[in-house]
Design a protein around this motif. Sequence first.
Motif, PDB file in Angstrom:
ATOM      1  N   GLY A   9      17.459   2.059   1.868  1.00 24.43           N
ATOM      2  CA  GLY A   9      17.123   0.716   1.409  1.00 24.43           C
ATOM      3  C   GLY A   9      15.742   0.293   1.856  1.00 24.43           C
ATOM      4  O   GLY A   9      14.991  -0.308   1.072  1.00 24.43           O
ATOM      5  N   ARG A  10      15.392   0.616   3.108  1.00 24.12           N
ATOM      6  CA  ARG A  10      14.046   0.306   3.613  1.00 24.12           C
ATOM      7  C   ARG A  10      12.987   1.040   2.814  1.00 24.12           C
ATOM      8  O   ARG A  10      11.967   0.473   2.436  1.00 24.12           O
ATOM      9  N   GLY A  11      13.244   2.340   2.588  1.00 33.61           N
ATOM     10  CA  GLY A  11      12.271   3.149   1.856  1.00 33.61           C
ATOM     11  C   GLY A  11      12.066   2.650   0.438  1.00 33.61           C
ATOM     12  O   GLY A  11      10.937   2.590  -0.051  1.00 33.61           O
ATOM     13  N   LEU A  12      13.163   2.274  -0.226  1.00 32.47           N
ATOM     14  CA  LEU A  12      13.061   1.769  -1.593  1.00 32.47           C
ATOM     15  C   LEU A  12      12.262   0.480  -1.647  1.00 32.47           C
ATOM     16  O   LEU A  12      11.371   0.317  -2.498  1.00 32.47           O
ATOM     17  N   LEU A  13      12.559  -0.451  -0.726  1.00 32.59           N
ATOM     18  CA  LEU A  13      11.836  -1.720  -0.731  1.00 32.59           C
ATOM     19  C   LEU A  13      10.360  -1.503  -0.421  1.00 32.59           C
ATOM     20  O   LEU A  13       9.493  -2.145  -1.019  1.00 32.59           O
ATOM     21  N   LEU A  14      10.054  -0.582   0.495  1.00 35.11           N
ATOM     22  CA  LEU A  14       8.657  -0.292   0.811  1.00 35.11           C
ATOM     23  C   LEU A  14       7.929   0.256  -0.413  1.00 35.11           C
ATOM     24  O   LEU A  14       6.787  -0.134  -0.689  1.00 35.11           O
ATOM     25  N   VAL A  15       8.574   1.137  -1.161  1.00 32.76           N
ATOM     26  CA  VAL A  15       7.973   1.682  -2.383  1.00 32.76           C
ATOM     27  C   VAL A  15       7.715   0.566  -3.394  1.00 32.76           C
ATOM     28  O   VAL A  15       6.637   0.486  -3.999  1.00 32.76           O
ATOM     29  N   LEU A  16       8.685  -0.312  -3.571  1.00 40.29           N
ATOM     30  CA  LEU A  16       8.540  -1.409  -4.534  1.00 40.29           C
ATOM     31  C   LEU A  16       7.450  -2.387  -4.100  1.00 40.29           C
ATOM     32  O   LEU A  16       6.679  -2.882  -4.937  1.00 40.29           O
ATOM     33  N   LEU A  17       7.372  -2.673  -2.795  1.00 41.52           N
ATOM     34  CA  LEU A  17       6.312  -3.543  -2.296  1.00 41.52           C
ATOM     35  C   LEU A  17       4.940  -2.908  -2.515  1.00 41.52           C
ATOM     36  O   LEU A  17       3.978  -3.586  -2.894  1.00 41.52           O
ATOM     37  N   SER A  18       4.849  -1.599  -2.282  1.00 43.92           N
ATOM     38  CA  SER A  18       3.581  -0.894  -2.498  1.00 43.92           C
ATOM     39  C   SER A  18       3.190  -0.905  -3.969  1.00 43.92           C
ATOM     40  O   SER A  18       2.012  -1.052  -4.310  1.00 43.92           O
ATOM     41  N   LEU A  19       4.187  -0.769  -4.843  1.00 45.89           N
ATOM     42  CA  LEU A  19       3.916  -0.840  -6.282  1.00 45.89           C
ATOM     43  C   LEU A  19       3.430  -2.232  -6.686  1.00 45.89           C
ATOM     44  O   LEU A  19       2.549  -2.370  -7.547  1.00 45.89           O
ATOM     45  N   SER A  20       4.006  -3.261  -6.063  1.00 46.25           N
ATOM     46  CA  SER A  20       3.548  -4.621  -6.381  1.00 46.25           C
ATOM     47  C   SER A  20       2.093  -4.803  -5.967  1.00 46.25           C
ATOM     48  O   SER A  20       1.314  -5.452  -6.678  1.00 46.25           O
ATOM     49  N   SER A 139       2.833  -0.065   6.941  1.00 44.47           N
ATOM     50  CA  SER A 139       1.760  -0.937   6.458  1.00 44.47           C
ATOM     51  C   SER A 139       0.671  -0.129   5.757  1.00 44.47           C
ATOM     52  O   SER A 139       0.103  -0.576   4.751  1.00 44.47           O
ATOM     53  N   ALA A 140       0.387   1.065   6.281  1.00 47.49           N
ATOM     54  CA  ALA A 140      -0.627   1.916   5.654  1.00 47.49           C
ATOM     55  C   ALA A 140      -0.204   2.326   4.250  1.00 47.49           C
ATOM     56  O   ALA A 140      -1.022   2.344   3.323  1.00 47.49           O
ATOM     57  N   LEU A 141       1.074   2.652   4.088  1.00 49.34           N
ATOM     58  CA  LEU A 141       1.577   3.004   2.752  1.00 49.34           C
ATOM     59  C   LEU A 141       1.488   1.816   1.804  1.00 49.34           C
ATOM     60  O   LEU A 141       1.158   1.956   0.624  1.00 49.34           O
ATOM     61  N   PHE A 142       1.778   0.627   2.328  1.00 49.08           N
ATOM     62  CA  PHE A 142       1.679  -0.587   1.519  1.00 49.08           C
ATOM     63  C   PHE A 142       0.245  -0.808   1.058  1.00 49.08           C
ATOM     64  O   PHE A 142      -0.014  -1.035  -0.133  1.00 49.08           O
ATOM     65  N   PHE A 143      -0.706  -0.703   1.974  1.00 49.51           N
ATOM     66  CA  PHE A 143      -2.108  -0.946   1.628  1.00 49.51           C
ATOM     67  C   PHE A 143      -2.687   0.175   0.763  1.00 49.51           C
ATOM     68  O   PHE A 143      -3.674  -0.052   0.055  1.00 49.51           O
ATOM     69  N   ALA A 144      -2.087   1.364   0.826  1.00 49.08           N
ATOM     70  CA  ALA A 144      -2.541   2.446  -0.052  1.00 49.08           C
ATOM     71  C   ALA A 144      -2.360   2.062  -1.513  1.00 49.08           C
ATOM     72  O   ALA A 144      -3.100   2.537  -2.387  1.00 49.08           O
ATOM     73  N   GLY A 145      -1.383   1.193  -1.781  1.00 47.48           N
ATOM     74  CA  GLY A 145      -1.169   0.732  -3.141  1.00 47.48           C
ATOM     75  C   GLY A 145      -2.402   0.051  -3.722  1.00 47.48           C
ATOM     76  O   GLY A 145      -2.689   0.187  -4.922  1.00 47.48           O
ATOM     77  N   SER A 146      -3.157  -0.667  -2.884  1.00 53.89           N
ATOM     78  CA  SER A 146      -4.343  -1.366  -3.381  1.00 53.89           C
ATOM     79  C   SER A 146      -5.413  -0.384  -3.851  1.00 53.89           C
ATOM     80  O   SER A 146      -6.033  -0.570  -4.908  1.00 53.89           O
ATOM     81  N   THR A 147      -5.621   0.690  -3.081  1.00 53.73           N
ATOM     82  CA  THR A 147      -6.613   1.696  -3.457  1.00 53.73           C
ATOM     83  C   THR A 147      -6.224   2.389  -4.751  1.00 53.73           C
ATOM     84  O   THR A 147      -7.066   2.622  -5.640  1.00 53.73           O
ATOM     85  N   LEU A 148      -4.931   2.719  -4.869  1.00 54.03           N
ATOM     86  CA  LEU A 148      -4.461   3.353  -6.100  1.00 54.03           C
ATOM     87  C   LEU A 148      -4.583   2.392  -7.289  1.00 54.03           C
ATOM     88  O   LEU A 148      -4.848   2.818  -8.422  1.00 54.03           O
ATOM     89  N   GLY A 149      -4.391   1.104  -7.037  1.00 55.14           N
ATOM     90  CA  GLY A 149      -4.530   0.112  -8.096  1.00 55.14           C
ATOM     91  C   GLY A 149      -5.957   0.032  -8.624  1.00 55.14           C
ATOM     92  O   GLY A 149      -6.179  -0.071  -9.838  1.00 55.14           O
ATOM     93  N   VAL A 150      -6.930   0.061  -7.716  1.00 49.80           N
ATOM     94  CA  VAL A 150      -8.339   0.054  -8.129  1.00 49.80           C
ATOM     95  C   VAL A 150      -8.659   1.313  -8.935  1.00 49.80           C
ATOM     96  O   VAL A 150      -9.305   1.255  -9.992  1.00 49.80           O
ATOM     97  N   LEU A 151      -8.191   2.457  -8.430  1.00 50.36           N
ATOM     98  CA  LEU A 151      -8.429   3.721  -9.137  1.00 50.36           C
ATOM     99  C   LEU A 151      -7.814   3.686 -10.533  1.00 50.36           C
ATOM    100  O   LEU A 151      -8.449   4.094 -11.521  1.00 50.36           O
ATOM    101  N   ALA A 152      -6.584   3.183 -10.626  1.00 53.90           N
ATOM    102  CA  ALA A 152      -5.903   3.114 -11.923  1.00 53.90           C
ATOM    103  C   ALA A 152      -6.627   2.176 -12.883  1.00 53.90           C
ATOM    104  O   ALA A 152      -6.716   2.441 -14.087  1.00 53.90           O
ATOM    105  N   ALA A 153      -7.166   1.076 -12.357  1.00 57.34           N
ATOM    106  CA  ALA A 153      -7.892   0.134 -13.212  1.00 57.34           C
ATOM    107  C   ALA A 153      -9.137   0.783 -13.805  1.00 57.34           C
ATOM    108  O   ALA A 153      -9.433   0.608 -14.999  1.00 57.34           O
ATOM    109  N   PHE A 154      -9.852   1.557 -12.980  1.00 57.94           N
ATOM    110  CA  PHE A 154     -11.065   2.191 -13.481  1.00 57.94           C
ATOM    111  C   PHE A 154     -10.766   3.343 -14.436  1.00 57.94           C
ATOM    112  O   PHE A 154     -11.514   3.562 -15.397  1.00 57.94           O
TER     113      PHE A 154
END
Length: 241
Positions: A9-20, A139-154
Amino acid sequence: MGEEKGAEGRGLLLVLLSLSYLLAYFDRTLMIVVGETIKAEFQLSDKQLSLLTGASFVLIYGICGVISGSLLDRWSRKKVLVWALIFWSVATALCGTARNFAQLAIARAGVGIGEAPNMPAGLSMIGDLYPPAKRPMASALFFAGSTLGVLAAFLLGSWMAASWGWRTAFLAAAPPGILLALVIALVTREPERERRLVRGEGADGLFGTLRLIGRNKPMVWLLISSGFAGYANVGLLQWLP
Protein backbone atom coordinates in the motif's frame (compact mmCIF):
# COMPACT_ATOMS: atom_id res chain seq x y z
CA MET A 1 1.02 -10.87 5.76
CA GLY A 2 -0.27 -7.59 7.19
CA GLU A 3 3.20 -6.02 6.94
CA GLU A 4 3.51 -7.09 3.30
CA LYS A 5 0.12 -5.58 2.55
CA GLY A 6 1.13 -2.37 4.29
CA ALA A 7 4.37 -2.21 2.31
CA GLU A 8 2.45 -2.74 -0.95
CA GLY A 9 0.00 0.00 0.00
CA ARG A 10 2.85 2.39 0.81
CA GLY A 11 4.60 1.58 -2.45
CA LEU A 12 1.44 2.07 -4.50
CA LEU A 13 0.66 5.43 -2.91
CA LEU A 14 4.27 6.58 -3.41
CA VAL A 15 4.07 5.65 -7.11
CA LEU A 16 0.78 7.53 -7.50
CA LEU A 17 2.14 10.58 -5.67
CA SER A 18 5.21 10.55 -7.92
CA LEU A 19 2.97 10.32 -10.98
CA SER A 20 0.98 13.31 -9.76
CA TYR A 21 4.21 15.31 -9.45
CA LEU A 22 5.23 14.15 -12.94
CA LEU A 23 1.93 15.35 -14.41
CA ALA A 24 2.21 18.64 -12.52
CA TYR A 25 5.59 19.38 -14.09
CA PHE A 26 4.43 18.19 -17.50
CA ASP A 27 1.48 20.57 -17.42
CA ARG A 28 3.42 23.57 -16.10
CA THR A 29 6.32 23.05 -18.53
CA LEU A 30 4.10 22.62 -21.58
CA MET A 31 3.54 26.38 -21.76
CA ILE A 32 7.30 26.91 -22.02
CA VAL A 33 7.66 24.25 -24.70
CA VAL A 34 4.98 25.76 -26.98
CA GLY A 35 5.52 29.37 -25.91
CA GLU A 36 7.03 30.62 -29.17
CA THR A 37 4.17 29.10 -31.18
CA ILE A 38 1.61 30.82 -28.94
CA LYS A 39 3.55 34.07 -29.15
CA ALA A 40 3.39 33.99 -32.94
CA GLU A 41 -0.33 33.12 -33.09
CA PHE A 42 -1.46 35.74 -30.57
CA GLN A 43 1.23 38.26 -31.60
CA LEU A 44 2.47 38.59 -28.04
CA SER A 45 5.36 40.67 -26.82
CA ASP A 46 8.31 39.12 -25.01
CA LYS A 47 6.92 40.57 -21.78
CA GLN A 48 3.53 38.92 -22.30
CA LEU A 49 5.18 35.59 -23.08
CA SER A 50 7.30 35.83 -19.94
CA LEU A 51 4.14 36.49 -17.90
CA LEU A 52 2.55 33.34 -19.30
CA THR A 53 5.59 31.13 -18.72
CA GLY A 54 6.55 32.74 -15.41
CA ALA A 55 4.66 35.22 -13.27
CA SER A 56 1.07 34.17 -14.05
CA PHE A 57 1.94 30.72 -12.76
CA VAL A 58 4.79 31.18 -10.29
CA LEU A 59 3.32 34.01 -8.18
CA ILE A 60 -0.06 32.31 -7.83
CA TYR A 61 1.61 28.96 -7.19
CA GLY A 62 3.83 30.38 -4.44
CA ILE A 63 1.04 32.22 -2.61
CA CYS A 64 -1.40 29.32 -2.86
CA GLY A 65 1.34 26.89 -1.81
CA VAL A 66 1.57 28.51 1.63
CA ILE A 67 -2.22 28.66 1.96
CA SER A 68 -2.71 25.07 0.83
CA GLY A 69 -0.02 23.85 3.23
CA SER A 70 -1.99 25.35 6.10
CA LEU A 71 -5.25 23.81 4.84
CA LEU A 72 -3.63 20.40 4.42
CA ASP A 73 -2.79 20.45 8.14
CA ARG A 74 -6.52 20.43 8.85
CA TRP A 75 -8.24 18.66 5.96
CA SER A 76 -7.89 15.27 4.30
CA ARG A 77 -4.73 15.40 2.22
CA LYS A 78 -6.01 12.69 -0.09
CA LYS A 79 -9.23 14.58 -0.88
CA VAL A 80 -7.38 17.87 -1.38
CA LEU A 81 -4.93 16.17 -3.75
CA VAL A 82 -7.72 14.51 -5.73
CA TRP A 83 -9.60 17.78 -6.24
CA ALA A 84 -6.36 19.64 -6.96
CA LEU A 85 -5.49 17.15 -9.70
CA ILE A 86 -8.89 17.56 -11.30
CA PHE A 87 -8.73 21.37 -10.99
CA TRP A 88 -5.33 21.84 -12.59
CA SER A 89 -6.09 19.26 -15.30
CA VAL A 90 -9.23 21.17 -16.27
CA ALA A 91 -7.26 24.44 -16.17
CA THR A 92 -4.63 22.88 -18.45
CA ALA A 93 -7.35 21.94 -20.93
CA LEU A 94 -8.70 25.50 -20.76
CA CYS A 95 -5.27 26.74 -21.84
CA GLY A 96 -5.89 24.87 -25.07
CA THR A 97 -9.23 26.63 -25.63
CA ALA A 98 -7.99 30.18 -24.94
CA ARG A 99 -8.61 32.75 -27.67
CA ASN A 100 -6.51 35.63 -26.37
CA PHE A 101 -3.76 36.55 -23.91
CA ALA A 102 -6.11 37.32 -21.01
CA GLN A 103 -7.91 33.97 -21.24
CA LEU A 104 -4.61 32.13 -21.44
CA ALA A 105 -3.19 34.01 -18.44
CA ILE A 106 -6.28 33.22 -16.34
CA ALA A 107 -6.16 29.54 -17.30
CA ARG A 108 -2.44 29.48 -16.52
CA ALA A 109 -3.11 30.99 -13.09
CA GLY A 110 -5.68 28.23 -12.58
CA VAL A 111 -2.96 25.66 -13.21
CA GLY A 112 -0.89 27.35 -10.49
CA ILE A 113 -3.78 27.29 -8.02
CA GLY A 114 -4.48 23.62 -8.69
CA GLU A 115 -0.86 22.49 -8.51
CA ALA A 116 -0.07 24.37 -5.29
CA PRO A 117 -1.27 21.62 -2.88
CA ASN A 118 0.50 18.84 -4.81
CA MET A 119 3.96 18.99 -3.26
CA PRO A 120 2.95 19.72 0.38
CA ALA A 121 0.30 16.97 0.23
CA GLY A 122 2.77 14.49 -1.24
CA LEU A 123 5.57 15.21 1.22
CA SER A 124 3.18 15.20 4.16
CA MET A 125 1.81 11.78 3.24
CA ILE A 126 5.29 10.39 2.54
CA GLY A 127 6.35 11.57 6.00
CA ASP A 128 3.52 9.54 7.52
CA LEU A 129 4.00 6.49 5.28
CA TYR A 130 7.71 5.96 5.94
CA PRO A 131 9.89 6.04 9.08
CA PRO A 132 12.63 8.73 9.20
CA ALA A 133 15.34 6.36 7.95
CA LYS A 134 13.40 5.64 4.75
CA ARG A 135 12.00 9.08 4.03
CA PRO A 136 15.01 10.40 2.04
CA MET A 137 14.72 7.66 -0.58
CA ALA A 138 10.92 7.96 -0.73
CA SER A 139 11.19 11.73 -1.11
CA ALA A 140 13.85 11.32 -3.81
CA LEU A 141 11.54 9.05 -5.80
CA PHE A 142 8.75 11.59 -5.42
CA PHE A 143 10.91 14.46 -6.66
CA ALA A 144 12.20 12.33 -9.54
CA GLY A 145 8.69 12.66 -10.93
CA SER A 146 9.30 16.37 -11.57
CA THR A 147 12.40 15.72 -13.69
CA LEU A 148 10.59 13.06 -15.70
CA GLY A 149 7.68 15.48 -16.15
CA VAL A 150 9.96 18.15 -17.64
CA LEU A 151 11.56 15.57 -19.93
CA ALA A 152 8.15 14.29 -21.04
CA ALA A 153 6.95 17.84 -21.75
CA PHE A 154 9.92 18.54 -24.00
CA LEU A 155 9.75 15.20 -25.82
CA LEU A 156 6.07 14.22 -25.87
CA GLY A 157 4.60 17.71 -25.56
CA SER A 158 6.67 19.15 -28.38
CA TRP A 159 5.86 16.15 -30.57
CA MET A 160 2.11 16.55 -30.03
CA ALA A 161 2.31 20.30 -30.65
CA ALA A 162 4.33 19.81 -33.84
CA SER A 163 2.01 17.06 -35.10
CA TRP A 164 -1.44 18.38 -34.15
CA GLY A 165 -0.96 21.91 -32.82
CA TRP A 166 -0.31 23.43 -29.41
CA ARG A 167 -3.99 23.39 -28.45
CA THR A 168 -4.15 19.63 -28.86
CA ALA A 169 -1.11 19.26 -26.60
CA PHE A 170 -2.90 21.08 -23.78
CA LEU A 171 -6.18 19.23 -24.32
CA ALA A 172 -4.40 15.86 -24.35
CA ALA A 173 -2.60 16.68 -21.10
CA ALA A 174 -5.84 16.90 -19.10
CA PRO A 175 -7.30 13.33 -19.15
CA PRO A 176 -4.29 11.62 -17.48
CA GLY A 177 -4.61 13.93 -14.47
CA ILE A 178 -8.33 13.31 -14.09
CA LEU A 179 -7.79 9.55 -14.44
CA LEU A 180 -5.02 9.62 -11.82
CA ALA A 181 -7.29 11.55 -9.46
CA LEU A 182 -9.93 8.83 -9.77
CA VAL A 183 -7.36 6.10 -9.11
CA ILE A 184 -6.07 7.86 -5.98
CA ALA A 185 -9.64 8.39 -4.77
CA LEU A 186 -10.67 4.77 -5.28
CA VAL A 187 -7.64 2.63 -4.39
CA THR A 188 -5.71 4.52 -1.68
CA ARG A 189 -6.31 5.43 1.94
CA GLU A 190 -5.36 8.57 3.85
CA PRO A 191 -2.24 7.75 5.93
CA GLU A 192 -2.54 8.19 9.67
CA ARG A 193 -0.97 11.47 10.66
CA GLU A 194 2.15 11.71 12.77
CA ARG A 195 0.78 13.73 15.66
CA ARG A 196 3.94 15.27 17.07
CA LEU A 197 6.93 16.92 15.48
CA VAL A 198 10.61 16.39 16.19
CA ARG A 199 11.47 16.44 19.92
CA GLY A 200 7.80 16.51 20.79
CA GLU A 201 7.29 20.12 19.73
CA GLY A 202 3.92 21.06 18.30
CA ALA A 203 2.93 23.85 15.94
CA ASP A 204 -0.40 25.63 16.17
CA GLY A 205 -1.55 26.87 12.76
CA LEU A 206 0.38 28.73 10.09
CA PHE A 207 2.06 31.27 12.35
CA GLY A 208 2.94 28.62 14.90
CA THR A 209 4.59 26.61 12.13
CA LEU A 210 6.49 29.68 10.91
CA ARG A 211 7.74 30.35 14.45
CA LEU A 212 8.84 26.73 14.75
CA ILE A 213 10.72 26.94 11.45
CA GLY A 214 12.25 30.28 12.47
CA ARG A 215 13.85 28.63 15.51
CA ASN A 216 15.43 25.98 13.30
CA LYS A 217 18.42 27.80 11.77
CA PRO A 218 19.51 24.99 9.40
CA MET A 219 15.96 24.85 8.04
CA VAL A 220 15.92 28.64 7.53
CA TRP A 221 19.15 28.54 5.53
CA LEU A 222 17.92 25.52 3.58
CA LEU A 223 14.73 27.37 2.62
CA ILE A 224 16.68 30.47 1.57
CA SER A 225 19.09 28.44 -0.56
CA SER A 226 16.21 26.48 -2.09
CA GLY A 227 14.56 29.78 -3.01
CA PHE A 228 17.66 30.98 -4.86
CA ALA A 229 18.07 27.60 -6.56
CA GLY A 230 14.42 27.62 -7.61
CA TYR A 231 14.77 31.14 -9.01
CA ALA A 232 17.76 30.05 -11.12
CA ASN A 233 16.11 26.82 -12.27
CA VAL A 234 12.87 28.50 -13.35
CA GLY A 235 14.83 31.19 -15.18
CA LEU A 236 16.94 28.60 -16.97
CA LEU A 237 13.87 26.56 -17.89
CA GLN A 238 12.46 29.48 -19.91
CA TRP A 239 15.45 29.29 -22.26
CA LEU A 240 15.71 25.52 -22.75
CA PRO A 241 13.51 25.43 -25.87
